[in-house]
Design a protein around this motif. Structure first.
Motif, PDB file in Angstrom:
ATOM      1  N   CYS A  40       9.869 -11.746  -0.977  1.00  0.00           N
ATOM      2  CA  CYS A  40      10.799 -12.886  -0.942  1.00  0.00           C
ATOM      3  C   CYS A  40      12.198 -12.375  -0.650  1.00  0.00           C
ATOM      4  CB  CYS A  40      10.761 -13.635  -2.279  1.00  0.00           C
ATOM      5  SG  CYS A  40       9.320 -14.680  -2.435  1.00  0.00           S
ATOM      6  N   ASP A  41      12.419 -11.984   0.599  1.00  0.00           N
ATOM      7  CA  ASP A  41      13.723 -11.431   0.979  1.00  0.00           C
ATOM      8  C   ASP A  41      14.678 -12.562   1.344  1.00  0.00           C
ATOM      9  OD1 ASP A  41      13.037  -8.742   0.543  1.00  0.00           O
ATOM     10  OD2 ASP A  41      12.025  -8.642   2.473  1.00  0.00           O
ATOM     11  N   PHE A  42      15.083 -13.316   0.334  1.00  0.00           N
ATOM     12  CA  PHE A  42      16.035 -14.403   0.534  1.00  0.00           C
ATOM     13  C   PHE A  42      17.300 -14.055  -0.234  1.00  0.00           C
ATOM     14  CE2 PHE A  42      11.780 -16.430   0.607  1.00  0.00           C
ATOM     15  CZ  PHE A  42      11.793 -16.856   1.925  1.00  0.00           C
ATOM     16  N   LEU A  58      13.378  -2.732  -7.490  1.00  0.00           N
ATOM     17  CA  LEU A  58      14.778  -2.303  -7.614  1.00  0.00           C
ATOM     18  C   LEU A  58      14.938  -0.795  -7.407  1.00  0.00           C
ATOM     19  CD1 LEU A  58      15.975  -4.520 -10.620  1.00  0.00           C
ATOM     20  CD2 LEU A  58      16.164  -4.974  -8.177  1.00  0.00           C
ATOM     21  N   LYS A  59      13.848  -0.073  -7.258  1.00  0.00           N
ATOM     22  CA  LYS A  59      13.865   1.365  -6.905  1.00  0.00           C
ATOM     23  C   LYS A  59      14.898   2.163  -7.713  1.00  0.00           C
ATOM     24  CE  LYS A  59      12.465   0.575  -2.061  1.00  0.00           C
ATOM     25  NZ  LYS A  59      12.647  -0.882  -1.867  1.00  0.00           N
ATOM     26  N   LEU A  60      14.696   2.220  -9.031  1.00  0.00           N
ATOM     27  CA  LEU A  60      15.661   2.918  -9.876  1.00  0.00           C
ATOM     28  C   LEU A  60      15.658   4.430  -9.626  1.00  0.00           C
ATOM     29  CD1 LEU A  60      15.404   0.131 -11.310  1.00  0.00           C
ATOM     30  CD2 LEU A  60      15.729   1.339 -13.454  1.00  0.00           C
ATOM     31  N   VAL A 117       1.994   4.558  -6.045  1.00  0.00           N
ATOM     32  CA  VAL A 117       3.184   4.728  -5.194  1.00  0.00           C
ATOM     33  C   VAL A 117       3.299   3.614  -4.162  1.00  0.00           C
ATOM     34  CG1 VAL A 117       3.393   7.259  -5.337  1.00  0.00           C
ATOM     35  CG2 VAL A 117       1.882   6.244  -3.617  1.00  0.00           C
ATOM     36  N   VAL A 118       4.531   3.421  -3.689  1.00  0.00           N
ATOM     37  CA  VAL A 118       4.776   2.611  -2.496  1.00  0.00           C
ATOM     38  C   VAL A 118       4.726   3.593  -1.339  1.00  0.00           C
ATOM     39  CG1 VAL A 118       6.337   1.030  -1.312  1.00  0.00           C
ATOM     40  CG2 VAL A 118       6.555   1.345  -3.764  1.00  0.00           C
ATOM     41  N   CYS A 119       3.958   3.306  -0.332  1.00  0.00           N
ATOM     42  CA  CYS A 119       3.911   4.216   0.806  1.00  0.00           C
ATOM     43  C   CYS A 119       3.547   3.457   2.068  1.00  0.00           C
ATOM     44  CB  CYS A 119       2.904   5.347   0.554  1.00  0.00           C
ATOM     45  SG  CYS A 119       1.210   4.783   0.318  1.00  0.00           S
ATOM     46  N   ILE A 165       3.294  -4.347   7.246  1.00  0.00           N
ATOM     47  CA  ILE A 165       2.077  -5.071   7.659  1.00  0.00           C
ATOM     48  C   ILE A 165       2.437  -6.107   8.719  1.00  0.00           C
ATOM     49  CG2 ILE A 165       0.201  -6.565   6.853  1.00  0.00           C
ATOM     50  CD1 ILE A 165       0.074  -3.740   5.613  1.00  0.00           C
ATOM     51  N   ARG A 166       1.668  -6.138   9.770  1.00  0.00           N
ATOM     52  CA  ARG A 166       1.863  -7.130  10.831  1.00  0.00           C
ATOM     53  C   ARG A 166       0.506  -7.645  11.300  1.00  0.00           C
ATOM     54  NH1 ARG A 166       6.037  -6.992   8.875  1.00  0.00           N
ATOM     55  NH2 ARG A 166       8.092  -6.644   9.784  1.00  0.00           N
ATOM     56  N   PHE A 167       0.462  -8.936  11.698  1.00  0.00           N
ATOM     57  CA  PHE A 167      -0.756  -9.462  12.302  1.00  0.00           C
ATOM     58  C   PHE A 167      -0.922  -8.810  13.673  1.00  0.00           C
ATOM     59  CE2 PHE A 167       0.279 -13.269   9.596  1.00  0.00           C
ATOM     60  CZ  PHE A 167      -0.806 -13.118   8.751  1.00  0.00           C
ATOM     61  N   ASP A 171      11.705  -4.792  13.001  1.00  0.00           N
ATOM     62  CA  ASP A 171      12.284  -3.445  12.913  1.00  0.00           C
ATOM     63  C   ASP A 171      11.337  -2.436  12.267  1.00  0.00           C
ATOM     64  OD1 ASP A 171      12.294  -4.580  10.436  1.00  0.00           O
ATOM     65  OD2 ASP A 171      14.367  -4.052   9.963  1.00  0.00           O
ATOM     66  N   GLN A 172      10.121  -2.844  11.905  1.00  0.00           N
ATOM     67  CA  GLN A 172       9.198  -1.884  11.284  1.00  0.00           C
ATOM     68  C   GLN A 172       8.654  -0.946  12.360  1.00  0.00           C
ATOM     69  OE1 GLN A 172       8.768  -1.321   8.224  1.00  0.00           O
ATOM     70  NE2 GLN A 172       8.684  -3.168   6.970  1.00  0.00           N
ATOM     71  N   VAL A 173       8.355   0.279  11.972  1.00  0.00           N
ATOM     72  CA  VAL A 173       7.879   1.240  12.957  1.00  0.00           C
ATOM     73  C   VAL A 173       6.406   1.586  12.733  1.00  0.00           C
ATOM     74  CG1 VAL A 173       8.278   3.503  13.994  1.00  0.00           C
ATOM     75  CG2 VAL A 173      10.216   2.183  13.139  1.00  0.00           C
ATOM     76  N   ILE A 224      -0.866  -5.112  -0.379  1.00  0.00           N
ATOM     77  CA  ILE A 224      -0.019  -5.097   0.812  1.00  0.00           C
ATOM     78  C   ILE A 224       1.202  -5.975   0.532  1.00  0.00           C
ATOM     79  CG2 ILE A 224      -1.721  -4.468   2.565  1.00  0.00           C
ATOM     80  CD1 ILE A 224      -2.015  -7.438   3.274  1.00  0.00           C
ATOM     81  N   VAL A 225       2.360  -5.489   0.975  1.00  0.00           N
ATOM     82  CA  VAL A 225       3.608  -6.239   0.823  1.00  0.00           C
ATOM     83  C   VAL A 225       3.954  -6.819   2.188  1.00  0.00           C
ATOM     84  CG1 VAL A 225       6.065  -6.103   0.286  1.00  0.00           C
ATOM     85  CG2 VAL A 225       4.426  -4.728  -1.017  1.00  0.00           C
ATOM     86  N   VAL A 226       3.985  -8.144   2.270  1.00  0.00           N
ATOM     87  CA  VAL A 226       4.197  -8.801   3.564  1.00  0.00           C
ATOM     88  C   VAL A 226       5.412  -9.713   3.477  1.00  0.00           C
ATOM     89  CG1 VAL A 226       3.080 -10.118   5.392  1.00  0.00           C
ATOM     90  CG2 VAL A 226       1.665  -8.838   3.773  1.00  0.00           C
TER      91      VAL A 226
HETATM   92  O1  C5P Z   1       9.463  -8.453   6.558  1.00  0.00           O
HETATM   93  P1  C5P Z   1       8.640  -7.242   6.273  1.00  0.00           P
HETATM   94  O2  C5P Z   1       7.144  -7.509   6.222  1.00  0.00           O
HETATM   95  O3  C5P Z   1       8.991  -6.070   7.161  1.00  0.00           O
HETATM   96  O4  C5P Z   1       9.056  -6.863   4.765  1.00  0.00           O
HETATM   97  C1  C5P Z   1       8.637  -5.674   4.141  1.00  0.00           C
HETATM   98  C2  C5P Z   1       9.228  -5.589   2.750  1.00  0.00           C
HETATM   99  O5  C5P Z   1       8.858  -4.345   2.192  1.00  0.00           O
HETATM  100  C3  C5P Z   1      10.753  -5.642   2.725  1.00  0.00           C
HETATM  101  O6  C5P Z   1      11.124  -6.257   1.480  1.00  0.00           O
HETATM  102  C4  C5P Z   1      11.150  -4.184   2.721  1.00  0.00           C
HETATM  103  O7  C5P Z   1      12.383  -3.962   2.097  1.00  0.00           O
HETATM  104  C5  C5P Z   1      10.024  -3.569   1.886  1.00  0.00           C
HETATM  105  N1  C5P Z   1       9.807  -2.145   2.106  1.00  0.00           N
HETATM  106  C6  C5P Z   1       9.501  -1.611   3.347  1.00  0.00           C
HETATM  107  N2  C5P Z   1       9.303  -0.253   3.487  1.00  0.00           N
HETATM  108  C7  C5P Z   1       9.398   0.552   2.405  1.00  0.00           C
HETATM  109  C8  C5P Z   1       9.700   0.027   1.142  1.00  0.00           C
HETATM  110  C9  C5P Z   1       9.896  -1.345   1.028  1.00  0.00           C
HETATM  111  O8  C5P Z   1       9.383  -2.343   4.332  1.00  0.00           O
HETATM  112  N3  C5P Z   1       9.169   1.838   2.533  1.00  0.00           N
END
Ligand code: C5P
Length: 235
Positions: A9-11, A60-62, A155-157, A180-182, A189-191, A207-209
């Protein structure tokens, strides 16, 4: 082990966030609250989203000295989030302090995961800016192992690193993967990206979308498509 789709929820305001969440009438997705929304609206936004019945990953990545992180984590644990995170670069001692701070008097705590290397950090930047001259895969695997040693849950990776992390830390060690992309969608901007289906095959747990759902013409349909491709479940 629970696997799920987490919506980023990037608002920048409570109003935008709620007008987005209001679209979800029959499902309550797991959501990620990042720095932008948390710094704009404060802890109340977490309580309000929780009250609406969503599970929350507070991203919040402390990263600070162990004592400060321990105290901050004990505040976050009182917010009743389901998942939160630290930077593994803060060292094993800092991650141990985070676990301690997060653990409630009854022994329960939210899931705690660590950022290994940000996916925006290339091997070249790691070498030149951070003076880390080992291959990025070695660094990610080592930081994941440190997180496991400190008692963290995962981990987040990058999804492309999920199997490397599982090989090093075991199948129960969680991998939470953005990027993640369809298959037929915008990359933005993701690579280093992959599809929900591929993320499932590689072994991501969560998965974080973000934009593929938040910027979709029909966010609820986009969310349901993610769930279908990642969890093989119709909702
Ligand atoms: O819009 P999108 O799907 O690219 O969003 C990905 C989310 O995951 C964003 O909140 C971004 O900050 C987060 N994130 C990321 N890459 C990381 C850590 C977090 O894209 N390594």
């Amino acid at each position: 082990m629970a696997k799920d789709v987490i919506i980023a929820c990037d608002f920048s305001s409570k109003e935008d966030t709620f007008s987005f969440l209001d679209k979800f009438t029959d499902v309550k997705p797991f959501v990620k609250i990042g720095m932008e929304l948390f710094y704009a609206e404060g802890p109340e936004i977490v309580r309000e989203i929780k009250k609406r019945g969503h599970r929350i990953f507070l991203d919040l990545k402390l990263c600070d000295i162990p004592n400060t992180v321990k105290k901050a984590m004990s505040v976050l644990s009182g917010l009743d989030v389901d998942m939160c995170n630290v930077h593994a670069s803060g060292t094993i001692a800092m991650m141990e302090a985070a676990v301690e701070g997060l653990t409630r008097p009854d022994g329960t705590r939210p899931l705690l995961i660590a950022v290994t290397q940000l996916t925006s950090t290339s091997e070249e930047r790691m070498r030149n800016d951070l003076l880390i001259d080992r291959p990025i895969n070695v660094v990610v695997a080592h930081y994941a192992k440190n997180a496991e040693t400190a008692g963290l849950d995962g981990v987040v990776c990058s999804p492309l690193e999920a199997s490397l992390v599982k090989e090093n830390c075991g199948k129960d060690f969680l991998t939470v993967t953005p990027g993640i992309r369809f298959a037929d969608g915008e990359i933005g901007d993701q690579v280093r990206i992959t599809t929900p289906e591929k993320a499932r095959e590689i072994g991501s747990d969560y998965i974080v979308v973000g934009r593929p759902i938040t910027a979709a013409e029909n966010p609820v349909e986009a969310y349901k498509r993610c769930v279908k491709e990642f969890l093989l479940k119709e909702i």
